[in-house]
Design an enzyme around this catalytic site. Structure first.
Site, mmCIF file in Angstrom:
data_model
loop_
_atom_site.group_PDB
_atom_site.id
_atom_site.type_symbol
_atom_site.label_atom_id
_atom_site.label_comp_id
_atom_site.label_asym_id
_atom_site.label_seq_id
_atom_site.Cartn_x
_atom_site.Cartn_y
_atom_site.Cartn_z
ATOM 1 N N HIS A 95 -13.242 -1.803 2.698
ATOM 2 C CA HIS A 95 -11.790 -1.981 2.772
ATOM 3 C C HIS A 95 -11.068 -1.280 1.622
ATOM 4 C CE1 HIS A 95 -11.982 -4.655 6.164
ATOM 5 N NE2 HIS A 95 -12.829 -5.439 5.542
ATOM 6 N N THR A 96 -11.756 -1.117 0.507
ATOM 7 C CA THR A 96 -11.140 -0.444 -0.632
ATOM 8 C C THR A 96 -11.244 1.066 -0.525
ATOM 9 O OG1 THR A 96 -11.471 -2.288 -2.173
ATOM 10 C CG2 THR A 96 -11.304 -0.117 -3.138
ATOM 11 N N GLN A 97 -12.317 1.583 0.064
ATOM 12 C CA GLN A 97 -12.570 3.021 -0.029
ATOM 13 C C GLN A 97 -11.420 3.873 0.482
ATOM 14 O OE1 GLN A 97 -15.080 4.871 3.459
ATOM 15 N NE2 GLN A 97 -16.334 3.239 2.596
ATOM 16 N N ASP A 98 -10.790 3.492 1.596
ATOM 17 C CA ASP A 98 -9.697 4.322 2.106
ATOM 18 C C ASP A 98 -8.427 4.172 1.261
ATOM 19 O OD1 ASP A 98 -7.619 2.429 3.886
ATOM 20 O OD2 ASP A 98 -9.654 1.624 3.801
ATOM 21 N N GLN A 99 -8.257 3.004 0.617
ATOM 22 C CA GLN A 99 -7.073 2.807 -0.216
ATOM 23 C C GLN A 99 -7.098 3.682 -1.472
ATOM 24 O OE1 GLN A 99 -5.558 -1.319 -0.735
ATOM 25 N NE2 GLN A 99 -7.357 -1.957 0.425
ATOM 26 N N PRO B 225 -5.549 -6.384 4.511
ATOM 27 C CA PRO B 225 -6.077 -7.125 3.362
ATOM 28 C C PRO B 225 -5.247 -8.380 3.083
ATOM 29 C CG PRO B 225 -5.801 -4.782 2.836
ATOM 30 C CD PRO B 225 -5.102 -5.020 4.140
ATOM 31 N N HIS C 220 -10.828 4.919 8.746
ATOM 32 C CA HIS C 220 -9.623 4.877 7.915
ATOM 33 C C HIS C 220 -9.735 5.861 6.739
ATOM 34 C CE1 HIS C 220 -8.437 1.144 9.981
ATOM 35 N NE2 HIS C 220 -7.234 1.401 9.524
ATOM 36 N N GLN D 97 0.822 -1.210 0.000
ATOM 37 C CA GLN D 97 0.000 0.000 0.000
ATOM 38 C C GLN D 97 0.856 1.259 0.000
ATOM 39 O OE1 GLN D 97 -3.106 0.387 2.957
ATOM 40 N NE2 GLN D 97 -3.992 -1.590 2.448
#
Length: 353
Positions: free
Chosen positions: A292-296, A131, A318, A104
């Site tokens: 889990h994807t939204q903050d990435q 993840p 996050h 990340q």
């Protein structure tokens, strides 16, 4: 490159390693020297743990940076980056610290290198509180490709808690700029699939129990759910572990994920149900990406040239943290706005071209 240090308080909002990763990533890409204070101040063991330290060292190597204070337990780090250079780099976490979290931080930097980057990363491939590497490749990577970036991935060995020992090789071709995205129309679910695995001495029966439980929980969303059930090769994964990774695709190209790892004193059926409930929540929210994807995506939205819009469900802590750090690191160069829409929210980001 600016000569003055920009200070980031590592105790705000989420108050953990995420602040460190995002601040350092944007520091490298924009060549902004930073000082991060109060690192993980609210945790039971404050300061840098080994996986955080290895992440800092990896970004140091990528950007030929000067650093101060980077040692185990340190609560303050100064980081002066230089230009990101292509080449071969390695980060070796001796514990089961997450390889996905190392990636990340390093992946956005590598996309802006002056030539191809190869990362050899050691640690945990499937770990709690991060993840699973399969989620990173099967859910996150296709979404990253909407921004114009991607990576090639080679799994050498799986590493599980507590020993770690996993190894992956990742190749990244630089793209020099990211494209803005518009992901605001979810459409309908076109397929649901996944993988249910066991490793080590665990019987393959558990993979069937996890998969059957997941199918039962998700059958309201799709009539033909395909979950591969298998036992990892002992040469690839000698230690004990079990888990499920689930993916849903939509008619507009959205990809949602859910996952869970087996736990002691938890039945295989409950593990499969947990993973399915995670995916079910993302589907029921009506969002275009899961929690889990939204903050990435925040870093990529801030780096994309133009206006990006992504429909998400409930804004996670996050994500709030990622937006706060991204805005602090970019000043007026990238601005975020969150607009409620029914049970969802649309995150808009306008970044300078």
């Amino acid at each position: 490159m600016s000569c003055s240090l920009r200070e980031i308080d590592g105790s705000i909002l989420e108050g953990g390693g995420q602040i460190l990763r995002i601040a350092l990533t944007l520091s490298v890409i924009k060549r902004i020297p930073i000082r991060i204070i109060n690192i993980r101040a609210g945790r039971s063991k404050p300061g840098l743990m080994e996986q955080h330290l290895k992440g800092i060292e990896l970004l140091r190597d990528l950007s030929n940076a000067r650093i101060k204070g980077a040692s185990l337990g340190s609560t303050e780090v100064e980081f002066w980056p230089d230009k990101v250079a292509g080449g071969n780099y390695e980060a070796r976490v001796k514990t089961a610290g997450s390889i996905s979290l190392l990636l990340q931080a390093a992946l956005p930097c590598a996309l802006f290198a002056d030539s191809r980057v190869t990362l050899r990363l050691f640690g945990g491939t499937n770990a709690e509180m991060a993840p699973q590497i399969d989620y990173t490749t099967e859910v996150f990577r296709p979404i990253l490709e909407k921004f114009g970036g991607s990576f090639d991935f080679d799994l050498i060995r799986r590493g599980y808690f507590p020993k770690g020992g996993g190894e992956v090789v990742i190749n990244i071709e630089p793209i020099f700029k990211l494209d803005p995205v518009n992901m605001t129309k979810r459409g309908y679910i076109t397929s649901v699939f996944g993988w249910s695995f066991v490793a080590g001495t665990l019987p393959i029966k558990l993979s069937h129990l996890m998969a059957d439980s997941a199918v039962h929980t998700l059958k309201q969303f799709h009539s033909n759910i395909k979950i591969e059930r298998y036992k990892e090769d002992r040469n690839m994964a000698p230690d004990n572990c079990s888990g499920v990774i689930l993916v849903a695709e939509t008619s507009t190209g959205c990809i949602l994920g859910g996952s869970a790892l087996g736990k002691r004193n938890e039945s295989a059926e409950e593990t499969g149900k947990r993973a399915a409930q995670e995916l079910a929540k993302a589907i029921e929210e009506g969002a275009c990406v899961d929690g889990h994807t939204q903050d990435q995506l925040i870093v990529f939205m801030a780096l994309a040239q133009g206006r990006s819009s992504v429909k998400v469900g409930e804004i996670t802590m996050h994500t709030k943290t990622a937006i706060f750090v991204a805005e602090k690191m970019t000043d007026v160069w990238a601005t975020f706005e969150i607009v409620p829409e029914g049970s969802c929210n649309i995150i808009h980001c306008t970044a300078a071209k």
